[in-house]
Each structure stands twice: as structure tokens, then as C-alpha cells.
Design a protein around this motif. Sequence first.
Motif, PDB file in Angstrom:
ATOM      1  N   VAL A 175       8.683 -15.865   7.418  1.00 38.86           N
ATOM      2  CA  VAL A 175       9.375 -15.302   6.252  1.00 38.86           C
ATOM      3  C   VAL A 175       8.348 -14.732   5.271  1.00 38.86           C
ATOM      4  CG1 VAL A 175      10.799 -15.874   4.234  1.00 38.86           C
ATOM      5  CG2 VAL A 175      11.406 -16.770   6.492  1.00 38.86           C
ATOM      6  N   ALA A 176       7.275 -15.480   5.034  1.00 39.58           N
ATOM      7  CA  ALA A 176       6.220 -14.994   4.145  1.00 39.58           C
ATOM      8  C   ALA A 176       5.612 -13.697   4.680  1.00 39.58           C
ATOM      9  CB  ALA A 176       5.135 -16.060   3.997  1.00 39.58           C
ATOM     10  N   LEU A 177       5.446 -13.626   5.996  1.00 46.16           N
ATOM     11  CA  LEU A 177       4.867 -12.432   6.609  1.00 46.16           C
ATOM     12  C   LEU A 177       5.755 -11.210   6.382  1.00 46.16           C
ATOM     13  CD1 LEU A 177       2.778 -11.065   8.387  1.00 46.16           C
ATOM     14  CD2 LEU A 177       3.951 -11.966  10.397  1.00 46.16           C
ATOM     15  N   VAL A 178       7.053 -11.374   6.569  1.00 48.70           N
ATOM     16  CA  VAL A 178       7.997 -10.262   6.352  1.00 48.70           C
ATOM     17  C   VAL A 178       7.959  -9.818   4.882  1.00 48.70           C
ATOM     18  CG1 VAL A 178      10.434  -9.607   6.339  1.00 48.70           C
ATOM     19  CG2 VAL A 178       9.493 -10.894   8.265  1.00 48.70           C
ATOM     20  N   LEU A 179       7.964 -10.790   3.972  1.00 49.86           N
ATOM     21  CA  LEU A 179       7.976 -10.467   2.543  1.00 49.86           C
ATOM     22  C   LEU A 179       6.717  -9.698   2.132  1.00 49.86           C
ATOM     23  CD1 LEU A 179       9.341 -13.785   0.972  1.00 49.86           C
ATOM     24  CD2 LEU A 179      10.548 -11.616   1.210  1.00 49.86           C
ATOM     25  N   VAL A 180       5.550 -10.144   2.605  1.00 50.89           N
ATOM     26  CA  VAL A 180       4.310  -9.497   2.178  1.00 50.89           C
ATOM     27  C   VAL A 180       4.197  -8.091   2.760  1.00 50.89           C
ATOM     28  CG1 VAL A 180       2.770 -10.352   4.015  1.00 50.89           C
ATOM     29  CG2 VAL A 180       1.859  -9.899   1.733  1.00 50.89           C
ATOM     30  N   VAL A 181       4.649  -7.905   3.994  1.00 50.10           N
ATOM     31  CA  VAL A 181       4.570  -6.573   4.597  1.00 50.10           C
ATOM     32  C   VAL A 181       5.520  -5.606   3.899  1.00 50.10           C
ATOM     33  CG1 VAL A 181       5.047  -5.251   6.693  1.00 50.10           C
ATOM     34  CG2 VAL A 181       3.762  -7.379   6.846  1.00 50.10           C
ATOM     35  N   VAL A 182       6.762  -6.032   3.682  1.00 52.42           N
ATOM     36  CA  VAL A 182       7.741  -5.149   3.040  1.00 52.42           C
ATOM     37  C   VAL A 182       7.348  -4.876   1.586  1.00 52.42           C
ATOM     38  CG1 VAL A 182      10.149  -4.976   2.278  1.00 52.42           C
ATOM     39  CG2 VAL A 182       9.615  -5.852   4.563  1.00 52.42           C
ATOM     40  N   GLY A 183       7.053  -5.941   0.828  1.00 51.14           N
ATOM     41  CA  GLY A 183       6.734  -5.772  -0.584  1.00 51.14           C
ATOM     42  C   GLY A 183       5.497  -4.926  -0.801  1.00 51.14           C
ATOM     43  N   THR A 184       4.442  -5.179  -0.029  1.00 49.63           N
ATOM     44  CA  THR A 184       3.187  -4.438  -0.210  1.00 49.63           C
ATOM     45  C   THR A 184       3.352  -2.984   0.196  1.00 49.63           C
ATOM     46  OG1 THR A 184       1.917  -6.455   0.219  1.00 49.63           O
ATOM     47  CG2 THR A 184       0.741  -4.369   0.372  1.00 49.63           C
ATOM     48  N   THR A 185       4.067  -2.726   1.278  1.00 46.92           N
ATOM     49  CA  THR A 185       4.260  -1.353   1.742  1.00 46.92           C
ATOM     50  C   THR A 185       5.018  -0.524   0.708  1.00 46.92           C
ATOM     51  OG1 THR A 185       4.262  -2.101   4.041  1.00 46.92           O
ATOM     52  CG2 THR A 185       5.166   0.077   3.603  1.00 46.92           C
ATOM     53  N   VAL A 186       6.087  -1.097   0.155  1.00 47.62           N
ATOM     54  CA  VAL A 186       6.863  -0.373  -0.867  1.00 47.62           C
ATOM     55  C   VAL A 186       6.025  -0.178  -2.126  1.00 47.62           C
ATOM     56  CG1 VAL A 186       8.917  -0.440  -2.328  1.00 47.62           C
ATOM     57  CG2 VAL A 186       9.060  -1.193   0.055  1.00 47.62           C
ATOM     58  N   PHE A 187       5.307  -1.238  -2.545  1.00 46.69           N
ATOM     59  CA  PHE A 187       4.464  -1.144  -3.740  1.00 46.69           C
ATOM     60  C   PHE A 187       3.414  -0.051  -3.583  1.00 46.69           C
ATOM     61  CE2 PHE A 187       0.519  -2.418  -5.936  1.00 46.69           C
ATOM     62  CZ  PHE A 187       0.973  -2.476  -7.253  1.00 46.69           C
ATOM     63  N   ALA A 188       2.782   0.016  -2.422  1.00 45.04           N
ATOM     64  CA  ALA A 188       1.750   1.024  -2.190  1.00 45.04           C
ATOM     65  C   ALA A 188       2.321   2.430  -2.226  1.00 45.04           C
ATOM     66  CB  ALA A 188       1.067   0.772  -0.849  1.00 45.04           C
ATOM     67  N   GLY A 189       3.604   2.565  -1.884  1.00 49.10           N
ATOM     68  CA  GLY A 189       4.233   3.884  -1.884  1.00 49.10           C
ATOM     69  C   GLY A 189       4.678   4.360  -3.249  1.00 49.10           C
ATOM     70  N   VAL A 190       4.680   3.467  -4.245  1.00 50.62           N
ATOM     71  CA  VAL A 190       5.084   3.832  -5.605  1.00 50.62           C
ATOM     72  C   VAL A 190       3.836   4.268  -6.371  1.00 50.62           C
ATOM     73  CG1 VAL A 190       6.081   3.002  -7.767  1.00 50.62           C
ATOM     74  CG2 VAL A 190       7.037   2.235  -5.586  1.00 50.62           C
ATOM     75  N   ARG A 191       3.806   5.509  -6.803  1.00 51.89           N
ATOM     76  CA  ARG A 191       2.617   6.036  -7.465  1.00 51.89           C
ATOM     77  C   ARG A 191       2.672   5.856  -8.981  1.00 51.89           C
ATOM     78  NH1 ARG A 191      -0.777   8.132  -4.277  1.00 51.89           N
ATOM     79  NH2 ARG A 191      -1.950   8.952  -6.056  1.00 51.89           N
ATOM     80  N   THR A 192       3.768   5.357  -9.510  1.00 52.16           N
ATOM     81  CA  THR A 192       3.895   5.173 -10.954  1.00 52.16           C
ATOM     82  C   THR A 192       2.814   4.238 -11.484  1.00 52.16           C
ATOM     83  OG1 THR A 192       6.287   5.444 -10.785  1.00 52.16           O
ATOM     84  CG2 THR A 192       5.451   4.451 -12.806  1.00 52.16           C
ATOM     85  N   GLY A 193       2.034   4.706 -12.436  1.00 52.74           N
ATOM     86  CA  GLY A 193       1.000   3.877 -13.062  1.00 52.74           C
ATOM     87  C   GLY A 193      -0.233   3.663 -12.223  1.00 52.74           C
ATOM     88  N   MET A 194      -0.287   4.224 -11.026  1.00 53.06           N
ATOM     89  CA  MET A 194      -1.433   3.978 -10.145  1.00 53.06           C
ATOM     90  C   MET A 194      -2.689   4.652 -10.702  1.00 53.06           C
ATOM     91  SD  MET A 194      -1.760   4.762  -6.045  1.00 53.06           S
ATOM     92  CE  MET A 194      -0.265   3.838  -5.653  1.00 53.06           C
ATOM     93  N   PRO A 195      -3.768   3.881 -10.937  1.00 55.25           N
ATOM     94  CA  PRO A 195      -4.992   4.490 -11.479  1.00 55.25           C
ATOM     95  C   PRO A 195      -5.584   5.503 -10.507  1.00 55.25           C
ATOM     96  CG  PRO A 195      -5.051   2.093 -11.662  1.00 55.25           C
ATOM     97  CD  PRO A 195      -3.897   2.429 -10.780  1.00 55.25           C
ATOM     98  N   GLU A 196      -6.234   6.506 -11.074  1.00 52.67           N
ATOM     99  CA  GLU A 196      -6.922   7.491 -10.238  1.00 52.67           C
ATOM    100  C   GLU A 196      -8.193   6.861  -9.665  1.00 52.67           C
ATOM    101  OE1 GLU A 196      -5.856  10.461  -9.392  1.00 52.67           O
ATOM    102  OE2 GLU A 196      -4.014  10.147 -10.546  1.00 52.67           O
ATOM    103  N   PRO A 197      -8.548   7.198  -8.418  1.00 50.03           N
ATOM    104  CA  PRO A 197      -9.805   6.675  -7.849  1.00 50.03           C
ATOM    105  C   PRO A 197     -11.001   7.080  -8.692  1.00 50.03           C
ATOM    106  CG  PRO A 197      -8.433   7.689  -6.147  1.00 50.03           C
ATOM    107  CD  PRO A 197      -7.801   8.025  -7.462  1.00 50.03           C
TER     108      PRO A 197
END
Length: 407
Positions: A175-197
Motif C-alpha cells: 500500500v505504501a508503495l502504491v501511494l508513493v508512486v502515485v503521489g510522487t508522479t502526480v506531484f512531479a507533474g504539477v509545475r505550480t511553484g516549482m523552482p527554476e533549476p
Amino acid sequence: MKSYLNVLATPGAWRFLLPALVARLPFAMLQLGILLLVEWATGSYGAAGVAAAAAAVSQAIAGPQTGRLADRHGQARVLLPQVALHGLALGTLLALATAQAPTSLLVLTAALAGASMPQVGAMVRARWAYRLGGSARLNTAFAVESITDELTFTVAPVLLVLLSTGYSPVVALLVALVLVVVGTTVFAGVRTGMPEPAPVRARSAGGVLRLRGVVPLAVAFLAMGSVFGTLQVGIISLTAALGTPASAGAIYGTFSAASVLGGLLYGAVRWRVSATARLVVGLALLAAATSTFTVAGTIPLLYGTAALAGLVIAPVVITGYTIIDGLVPAEVRTESFTLLGGAIGLGIATGASAAGQLVDQFGPSLAFVVPPVTTVLAALLVLARRRGLRARPPAVTSAPEPAPLPG
């Protein structure tokens, strides 16, 4: 509540906060989950403790390196391969545990799972700092993050234990594995507030530990981590000695609830006292509050001392993050946040280990001498190095605060 509502009303904030919350629950489940899994597979608490410690230490070491890569290449380009590696490592650990593989192999794989854990919490703080840098609302935003950490570290272990006892540790970590994969993937796809490299030339060759003021803050966070680790062991052992082991969860829950309350109150105040002075006083108060555990020989006293310590610790954490945001350049912000998070994790492992040894040798009450000692030493170090903790002169290193959306 107005200050919190203003922060949470920041345009686009919920787009990254919700997936980040999903991804952060497994972060709070990993160490305990590995402990339960390896004990289930081997029947040895000793082997389980070594595997859990390996995960914690590797995470503390690899976390700042992850933050460094995120600052240099951007959050999405780091998080997506990292979560894939973490999924592979944790999935392999589950398969090895099910097959009752040798302990050495379980420990090695646990270390890989810890090292590859996505550092989403630090990246959320980096987004807040990027969007609200220079604003009075940033302290409140860091309070939101501290409260979120406290809630996840309260809820996640309960969910983990329920799944482990109701089914098995394998199911719990799946369950933890599913949560971390889904949550992290969606979070990485949201560019709102993401600092520039950041450009390569802006990086420090020696990492953030070579920057002014970072070492005292890392030591302070290590001391705070020792509080968490020591209380986990000390409360469990003392309640068992008093004949009421079932009360340990409720007492630690009181500590967490008080920490949430302390963070809420602290984050709502516009402080006129310098952050460095607040950190020194907070660490001293934390030392005084945790020292009361050494004389708490009854269950009611344990509840009271847990509440007292909880009220103090969240404000100290918030202050530390506020100070480091003003100390380091924007291009090393994520690395700095992951360093402090790793210091807490390392402190948890160190505090739990030291407390366990003291319990075995001298009894439960002696376990509680660790937090006052570590926090007093940290307070003295911060006091001695206070000049180096002054904020850097403001620079144009972050995006301007966004205007409210129409309507």
C-alpha cells in the motif's frame, strides 16, 4: 486562522499540496514498515532493527544529494527516476522477505529503499519559499508543513500497523508503495511553484555544509530528531514497566497533538524577536520540557510531560527552516531542506539506539536523559554561532509573489 487561510489560498497551492500529502504518508511508514517486515521474515528483532537503521541512515545520507540534483536539474527530472528506483528497491525487498532471503541481503535492499525515498516534503518547502520568498506569510507556510509532517507521522504508523496486523507487513508496504508512486508522479507533474533549476556556476563545490550557519542548524535538527527517537523507545518501555503497555500509543499521540497545536499557535504570530533568538530559547525550553520525563513515574505524568514537550518542538522545527531559508542562496534551497530533514532522520535513529541501550542497561527512566543533553548542547552551539545565523541580504532569487486570481 486568517493567516493560514491566506497561505492556503495561494493560487495553485492545492495542486501540489494534495499529491504531496499522498506521497508523504509512505515516507512516515518506511522505517517502521521495514522493521515489521524483516522481523516477520526472520523472526529476529535484532535483524529488523539493523535493517530499519540501514534505511534511516542511507536516507539521511542520500537525501541532501537528491536535493542538490533537484536544485540543479529541476524537481521533476529528479523525482520521476527516483520514485522508479524506489519502487524497484522496495518491491525487491518485499519479494526477498517473502522468500526468506538472508538477512544481509534484506539489510542491503532496505538501505537502497531508504536512499531512494523521494524527498517530497523538502521539495514542497522549496516551492513555498520560491512563491512566498520575502513575504511574512512564509513562516506560516513552514508552520503548515511542520503540522503536515506531524499529522503524517501520526496517521501513517497507525495505518501501517492496522494493515500489518490485519493482513501482513507485505500488504502494508505494498500500500505504501502504491501511494508513493502515485503521489510522487502526480506531484512531479504539477509545475505550480516549482523552482527554476540553478546554473552550475551558482553551486558550492563543497555542498551546503560549507555555507555559513548550516552546520549549527544541522546539529539542532539532529538533536530534535533524537527527541523523537528517544521518546518512541522511552515511552514504550516505561509504559510496559508500569503495566500499561497499551497506553504508549495514546501518550505518543498526545505528544503529536500538542506539537500540532504548538505549530498552529506559533505560525499564526508575526514575531518581532529574531529567529535566532527564538531558536536558542526554543531549544532551551525543549531541554527543560524533555527533562521532566526523567521524573514522570506515572501514566498521568507521562501524558502531561508529553503534551509539554510537544508544544515546544514544532515551533523549534519551524524556526530552523525559516532561518535556513534566509541563510542559503535560492539555488541550494532544496538541498538545504533535505539536509535538515536527513538530520532529523539520523537523530531519530541515533536517539532510538541510545535510548534502547540505556533501557537495557539501566531501566526505562534513564532513556529520557538523551533529549535534554542533546538539546542543551545544540542550544549552546547555536548561541555561540549566532552571528553566522543572520539572514543574507535580500536578492532577486525567487519568483515574485503571485497576484490573486480574478474573482
